[in-house]
Design a protein around this motif. Structure first.
Motif, PDB file in Angstrom:
ATOM      1  N   THR A 158       0.809  -1.112   0.054  1.00 30.82           N
ATOM      2  CA  THR A 158      -0.071  -0.046   0.010  1.00 30.82           C
ATOM      3  C   THR A 158       0.918   1.260   0.150  1.00 30.82           C
ATOM      4  N   ALA A 159       2.241   1.339   0.280  1.00 31.54           N
ATOM      5  CA  ALA A 159       3.126   2.322   0.519  1.00 31.54           C
ATOM      6  C   ALA A 159       4.206   2.070   0.216  1.00 31.54           C
ATOM      7  N   THR A 160       5.073   3.287   0.162  1.00 28.93           N
ATOM      8  CA  THR A 160       6.474   3.248  -0.187  1.00 28.93           C
ATOM      9  C   THR A 160       7.154   2.481   0.923  1.00 28.93           C
ATOM     10  N   GLY A 161       7.049   2.645   2.067  1.00 32.91           N
ATOM     11  CA  GLY A 161       7.527   1.926   3.144  1.00 32.91           C
ATOM     12  C   GLY A 161       7.501   0.552   3.239  1.00 32.91           C
ATOM     13  N   GLY A 162       6.399  -0.055   2.428  1.00 31.77           N
ATOM     14  CA  GLY A 162       6.019  -1.371   2.497  1.00 31.77           C
ATOM     15  C   GLY A 162       6.885  -1.794   1.410  1.00 31.77           C
ATOM     16  N   VAL A 163       7.137  -1.070   0.289  1.00 34.32           N
ATOM     17  CA  VAL A 163       7.833  -1.443  -0.707  1.00 34.32           C
ATOM     18  C   VAL A 163       9.330  -1.831  -0.186  1.00 34.32           C
ATOM     19  N   LEU A 164       9.832  -0.742   0.527  1.00 34.83           N
ATOM     20  CA  LEU A 164      11.233  -0.937   0.858  1.00 34.83           C
ATOM     21  C   LEU A 164      11.472  -2.047   1.836  1.00 34.83           C
ATOM     22  N   ASN A 165      10.368  -2.016   2.652  1.00 35.31           N
ATOM     23  CA  ASN A 165      10.457  -3.412   3.449  1.00 35.31           C
ATOM     24  C   ASN A 165      10.624  -4.623   2.844  1.00 35.31           C
ATOM     25  N   GLU A 166       9.617  -4.928   1.617  1.00 34.85           N
ATOM     26  CA  GLU A 166       9.942  -6.127   0.936  1.00 34.85           C
ATOM     27  C   GLU A 166      10.982  -6.476   0.037  1.00 34.85           C
ATOM     28  N   ILE A 167      11.627  -5.270  -0.598  1.00 36.89           N
ATOM     29  CA  ILE A 167      12.784  -5.569  -1.056  1.00 36.89           C
ATOM     30  C   ILE A 167      14.004  -5.762  -0.420  1.00 36.89           C
ATOM     31  N   SER A 168      13.936  -5.197   0.983  1.00 39.69           N
ATOM     32  CA  SER A 168      14.994  -5.362   1.694  1.00 39.69           C
ATOM     33  C   SER A 168      14.916  -6.848   2.507  1.00 39.69           C
ATOM     34  N   ARG A 169      13.751  -7.305   2.339  1.00 41.78           N
ATOM     35  CA  ARG A 169      13.567  -8.665   2.735  1.00 41.78           C
ATOM     36  C   ARG A 169      14.260  -9.534   1.669  1.00 41.78           C
ATOM     37  N   LEU A 170      13.816  -9.234   0.626  1.00 47.34           N
ATOM     38  CA  LEU A 170      14.441  -9.990  -0.699  1.00 47.34           C
ATOM     39  C   LEU A 170      15.632  -9.877  -1.191  1.00 47.34           C
ATOM     40  N   GLU A 171      16.352  -8.905  -0.319  1.00 45.53           N
ATOM     41  CA  GLU A 171      17.979  -8.552  -0.938  1.00 45.53           C
ATOM     42  C   GLU A 171      17.882  -8.366  -2.247  1.00 45.53           C
ATOM     43  N   THR A 172      17.129  -7.738  -2.954  1.00 46.06           N
ATOM     44  CA  THR A 172      17.121  -7.810  -4.315  1.00 46.06           C
ATOM     45  C   THR A 172      17.956  -6.656  -4.656  1.00 46.06           C
ATOM     46  N   LYS A 173      18.785  -6.951  -5.944  1.00 46.21           N
ATOM     47  CA  LYS A 173      19.699  -6.021  -6.642  1.00 46.21           C
ATOM     48  C   LYS A 173      19.136  -5.114  -7.807  1.00 46.21           C
ATOM     49  N   GLU A 174      18.050  -5.761  -8.206  1.00 51.02           N
ATOM     50  CA  GLU A 174      17.559  -5.064  -9.493  1.00 51.02           C
ATOM     51  C   GLU A 174      15.974  -4.870  -9.502  1.00 51.02           C
ATOM     52  N   ILE A 175      15.242  -3.975  -9.719  1.00 54.46           N
ATOM     53  CA  ILE A 175      13.952  -3.652  -9.764  1.00 54.46           C
ATOM     54  C   ILE A 175      13.546  -3.314 -11.403  1.00 54.46           C
ATOM     55  N   VAL A 176      12.570  -3.859 -11.748  1.00 51.02           N
ATOM     56  CA  VAL A 176      12.213  -3.622 -13.506  1.00 51.02           C
ATOM     57  C   VAL A 176      10.599  -2.967 -12.959  1.00 51.02           C
ATOM     58  N   THR A 177      10.453  -1.859 -13.806  1.00 49.28           N
ATOM     59  CA  THR A 177       8.739  -1.366 -13.620  1.00 49.28           C
ATOM     60  C   THR A 177       8.594  -0.813 -15.144  1.00 49.28           C
ATOM     61  N   ASN A 178       7.295  -0.778 -15.112  1.00 49.27           N
ATOM     62  CA  ASN A 178       6.878  -0.086 -16.357  1.00 49.27           C
ATOM     63  C   ASN A 178       6.025   1.533 -16.186  1.00 49.27           C
ATOM     64  N   ALA A 179       6.612   1.991 -14.987  1.00 46.58           N
ATOM     65  CA  ALA A 179       5.747   3.131 -14.636  1.00 46.58           C
ATOM     66  C   ALA A 179       6.978   4.091 -13.973  1.00 46.58           C
ATOM     67  N   THR A 180       6.784   5.295 -14.145  1.00 48.16           N
ATOM     68  CA  THR A 180       7.845   6.359 -13.369  1.00 48.16           C
ATOM     69  C   THR A 180       7.533   6.195 -11.584  1.00 48.16           C
ATOM     70  N   LEU A 181       8.649   5.952 -10.937  1.00 48.52           N
ATOM     71  CA  LEU A 181       8.316   5.749  -9.581  1.00 48.52           C
ATOM     72  C   LEU A 181       8.351   7.056  -8.583  1.00 48.52           C
ATOM     73  N   PRO A 182       7.647   7.195  -7.665  1.00 52.72           N
ATOM     74  CA  PRO A 182       7.835   8.201  -6.770  1.00 52.72           C
ATOM     75  C   PRO A 182       9.076   8.714  -6.585  1.00 52.72           C
ATOM     76  N   ASP A 183       9.377  10.038  -6.409  1.00 54.77           N
ATOM     77  CA  ASP A 183      10.728  10.594  -6.181  1.00 54.77           C
ATOM     78  C   ASP A 183      11.441   9.982  -4.890  1.00 54.77           C
ATOM     79  N   ASP A 184      10.599   9.806  -3.845  1.00 58.35           N
ATOM     80  CA  ASP A 184      11.006   9.251  -2.748  1.00 58.35           C
ATOM     81  C   ASP A 184      11.456   8.038  -2.763  1.00 58.35           C
ATOM     82  N   LEU A 185      10.873   7.178  -3.336  1.00 58.78           N
ATOM     83  CA  LEU A 185      11.216   5.682  -3.650  1.00 58.78           C
ATOM     84  C   LEU A 185      12.346   5.519  -4.211  1.00 58.78           C
ATOM     85  N   MET A 186      12.429   6.488  -5.552  1.00 57.57           N
ATOM     86  CA  MET A 186      13.737   6.346  -6.403  1.00 57.57           C
ATOM     87  C   MET A 186      14.819   6.702  -5.530  1.00 57.57           C
TER      88      MET A 186
END
Length: 880
Positions: A158-186
């Motif tokens: 639901t929010a940027t914080g949740g995205v950061l929590n998930e990618i931190s858990r997954l320890e990902t090194k790359e994200i792919v998107t079809n959209a322009t991500l919010p500035d704070d997330l970028m």
């Protein structure tokens, strides 16, 4: 000056490079991959290559660097490890047969999130690629995959914080998107060093529709579609090992935000950034790579479902009771290779003969594993036993088809077992007999000509030939052979008989290699058709491996089965921090109890630094994580509710990249807990308020305690050096004081590391400074200053006509006072008086008042201890 005309080769290179502007282009030229222009300049620096030039005599020479094709993978790995992409350009036709420019194409784009190769050190780690899609409401669809194992999952955040929590858990090194991500997330992704790639969502095809058919949430399906489109675009080959995408809810698991996960050191050591010294390091006694990855996933997603947790307890208990079955299981699992990644290589088309033998050897362990499970209680292990496929058909196929010692390459021959194919056996017989015939011919010709140095050789230009040195030409009958080639020191000849045999041998060698590769790919294709079966077996064996690991660790470290309860009552007897205990040894570690009744909300912990307050708090959190993972816990008894979230604020750290101070980080983490915690949550607050002025910090700490007590009502452990806060137990009925014991013996501080009822009697700050090794003269001076300050406090206290009985009124009392006239303040009894350095009467002289004003305005958090002592000395002199 006119720009130099492009050569056909550079034109081809630039056209391909334009399609992959964000990647290094490894352009195949003969036996090398070449880099040009900016790629060559940067690549030579990153890969330590020699930078040369193409067309060096022209006005604008082209920078150039190259790597041998046989060593290219090592260089690709280096670039990908550094966060770059590499586009591999191969020659698509034989240069000797090509007309004009050799046709070249990108055959694979290797990126940080799509690499298939893993080192031995990373065998128990996943390499996740994450995709994000945006929802109209500002939320996100999130999907992820590990290309090497084929796992595909999706969720909604639901929010940027949740995205950061998930990618931190997954320890990902790359994200792919079809959209322009919010500035704070970028900004956060950039600061974390995560590569962000763009991929337009493509029209659905049969393969993506099949893989995403179980996803019903629009943003999850969109994220999965983007993910799959990126995989197909970059890999350019069959990905039949990709599993059907499944949806999961973050709320299904115990929530741990990225700060709490880091503070508790579940999988990464905060100091070293390695696995050693973490909870995962302690619990990992797995025998397979896939079991190690599964254990990590269990730890990162503790459960909320009591039934599933209890089933894991049952299985661990059964393995603990039956030592011999557990030992047998461990022994067989040692011979099981990484089935998940072997299946991935089969689908990817990169599996060789040795990979298939690893698969065969793994499948040979399955019958023994089934026998072992059959000896255990069927009510406990029957479900796992029923899920195991014996795979006798695939094991037999590989055993029949693949040679016992195949070469690494599948095109060089020797990979197919003798007897598997009659035609291949015939070709091999011709080659074997042909070489024997050549050896016999060489012996015969030496004997008949009397030339002992005569030999039969071979090269690709002339084929087989008879060579005679010029010193022996006179001994040779001129009509015996046909001259083929003259060398400096020898002559080469042929005979009709030799050419006939040559044709037979070379034809057999060529057809043998082609047939053998064809047979191997057919075997690999049959295995590929069974990838789903292999993946199901891999998941079952990985679960078994995790369970035996948890059972082994439970026995080795004397863990016990916790009792889960629906009540909000928390009881731990003889609890230990499992990692610290392993480091110190069981005999050295001091166990502690934790008790919080149903209505008890806050345990306020006081005591000196280094006494073990933080360890005590962390051990509770780790016990909860272990219990909800399905593991036994480090205690002699444990009764626990099922928590929905854990929030921690432990340790001092800043976030300079985001411009946040230690205090700002502290307040942000506290806010996250306060805003999101429920009655079913666990909160650990360690020394809140230290990063600002004393009374600011004390006021904030008290307000937070009151808010949690009166509103949040989560189970909370709150450690503090503000001893004044211990008086809150008189006003907050669900708060209880405890302290970590310490005594002073002959001027030396002795820690008991035992948590006792009631508040601490003092902070022992100077004693801790002495333990840290500060000079004796400094310690003595600090003791004098402390004695003077305490004497002044007594004097000031005696002159104050009125004093508050507590540091501050609790929130409820304060709110009541707004609506009613303020009551008359009555002097408190001396025993209840709290430290109030600044509560002075109007009769204080101006010089003293000036010093007190300066004290109020000073922020001691910005001063070093020595500066603070010198300032205290200065103030003391001014007041004399």
């Amino acid at each position: 000056m006119a720009k130099p005309k492009e050569t056909p080769m550079m034109k081809q290179y630039n056209e391909i490079k334009a399609q992959y502007p964000d990647a290094f282009l490894f352009y195949r030229l003969g036996d090398f991959y070449e880099l040009f222009n900016d790629d060559a300049v940067l690549g030579s620096q990153l890969l330590e290559l020699t930078l040369t030039q193409r067309n060096k005599n022209s006005a604008e020479p082209i920078p150039m660097a190259g790597v041998p094709h046989h060593a290219a993978q090592n260089y690709i790995d280096i670039l990908v490890d550094k966060g770059y992409k590499v586009a591999v350009v191969e020659q698509m036709e034989n240069p000797a047969e090509a007309e004009g420019m050799v046709k070249r194409e990108v055959v694979q784009l290797v990126t940080p999130g799509t690499r298939m190769r893993t080192s031995a050190d990373a065998a128990k780690e996943n390499n996740y690629l994450v995709s994000l899609s945006m929802t109209p409401a500002g939320g996100f669809g999130l999907a992820y995959t590990d290309l090497s194992t084929g796992e595909v999952k999706a969720t909604t955040v639901t929010a940027t914080g949740g995205v950061l929590n998930e990618i931190s858990r997954l320890e990902t090194k790359e994200i792919v998107t079809n959209a322009t991500l919010p500035d704070d997330l970028m900004a956060n992704l950039t600061s974390l060093g995560i590569l962000v790639s763009h991929q337009d969502e493509e029209a659905a095809n049969a393969e993506t529709s099949y893989l995403t058919q179980q996803l019903t949430v629009p943003e999850q399906k969109e994220a999965a579609d983007v993910l799959l489109a990126y995989l197909f675009a970059t890999q350019k080959r069959s990905l039949d090992h990709l599993q059907m995408a499944s949806s999961y809810e973050i709320a299904q698991y115990l929530k741990l935000d990225r700060n709490s996960r880091a503070n508790l050191e579940l999988t990464v050591n905060l100091r070293t950034q390695q696995r050693s010294g973490t909870l995962l390091w302690l619990l990992d006694n797995t025998k397979t790579a896939m079991g190690g990855r599964a254990l990590k996933q269990w730890l990162e997603q503790p459960l909320l479902d009591r039934e599933t947790i209890e089933q894991r307890y049952d299985k661990i208990g059964e393995l603990l009771k039956d030592f011999f079955s557990r030992a047998a299981l461990q022994e067989t699992l040692k011979s099981v290779y990484d089935l998940e990644r072997l299946a991935g290589r089969v689908a990817y088309g990169t599996a060789n003969g040795r990979d298939l033998l690893q698969l065969r050897n793994s499948l040979r362990q399955v019958p023994d594993i089934m026998v072992t499970l059959g000896d255990l209680d069927p009510a406990v292990f029957g479900d796992l036993l029923r899920r195991i496929d014996p795979f006798s058909d695939i094991e037999k196929l590989i055993s029949t088809a693949i040679a016992e010692e195949p070469p690494i390459s599948v095109t060089d021959g020797g990979v197919i077992r003798a007897g598997y194919n009659t035609r291949l056996d015939d070709y091999r017989s011709v080659m074997k007999n042909g070489k024997q015939w050549l050896a016999e011919l060489e012996a015969k010709e030496r004997s008949e000509t009397g030339i002992s140095s005569l030999k039969i050789g071979f090269n690709k230009v002339f084929g087989y030939y008879i060579e005679v040195t010029k010193a022996n030409i006179d001994k040779l009958d001129p009509d015996r052979y046909t001259r083929k080639q003259t060398l400096v020191n020898a002559e080469r000849f042929i005979t009709p008989e030799l050419k006939d045999r040559e044709q037979m041998i070379l034809e057999a060698e060529t057809k043998s290699s082609d047939l053998e590769y064809q047979l191997f790919t057919e075997v690999r294709e049959q295995i590929k058709n069974n990838i789903t079966r292999i993946q199901k077996l891999a998941a079952t064996l990985a679960e078994l491996d995790v369970l035996q690991s948890l059972a082994t660790v439970a026995e080795d470290y004397n863990f016990t089965r916790p009792e889960l309860t629906d009540k909000q009552r928390l009881v731990i007897k003889d609890g230990r921090h499992p990692v610290v205990e392993k480091v110190l040894g069981h005999q050295s570690y001091v166990a502690n109890d934790v008790f919080m009744d149903e209505d008890e909300t806050i345990m306020l912990i006081t005591g000196p630094n280094m006494s073990g307050k933080s360890t005590y708090m962390r051990q509770l959190a780790l016990t909860v994580v272990m219990a909800q993972t399905g593991s036994y816990v480090p205690a002699s008894e444990a009764e626990l509710p099922i928590f929905d979230q854990i929030f921690t604020r432990i340790g001092a750290a800043d976030d300079l990249i985001s411009g946040n101070s230690t205090f700002m980080v502290e307040m942000s983490e506290a806010n996250t807990a306060i805003q999101n915690a429920t009655k079913r949550s666990l909160i650990l607050f360690d020394e809140l308020g230290r990063g600002t002025a004393t009374y600011d910090g004390m006021a904030l700490a008290q307000a937070i305690i009151e808010h949690v007590h009166n509103n949040t009502k989560a189970k909370t452990l709150f450690s503090t050096h503000y001893h004044e806060l211990t008086a809150l137990s008189d006003e907050l009925p669900n708060l209880r004081n405890v302290h970590v014991g310490a005594t002073e013996e002959n001027g030396e501080l002795v820690f008991s590391h035992k948590v006792l009822t009631g508040p601490a009697d003092q902070s022992y700050g100077i004693n801790v400074a002495k333990l840290a090794g500060l000079p004796d003269s400094l310690i003595d001076r600090a003791a004098d200053i402390l004695a003077n300050l305490e004497a002044q406090d007594v004097s000031l206290e005696a002159t104050a006509p009125t004093r508050p009985a507590k540091l501050a009124e609790p929130v409820a009392t304060y709110q009541a006072s707004v609506a009613e006239p303020e009551p008359e303040v009555v002097a408190a009894e001396p025993a209840d008086t709290q430290l109030d350095l600044f509560a002075v009467g109007p009769e204080i002289d101006p010089a003293t008042q000036a010093v007190l004003d300066e004290i109020k305005a000073t922020n001691i958090a910005t001063m070093t201890p020595l500066d603070a002592m010198m300032k205290l000395n200065e103030w003391q002199k001014q007041m004399k």
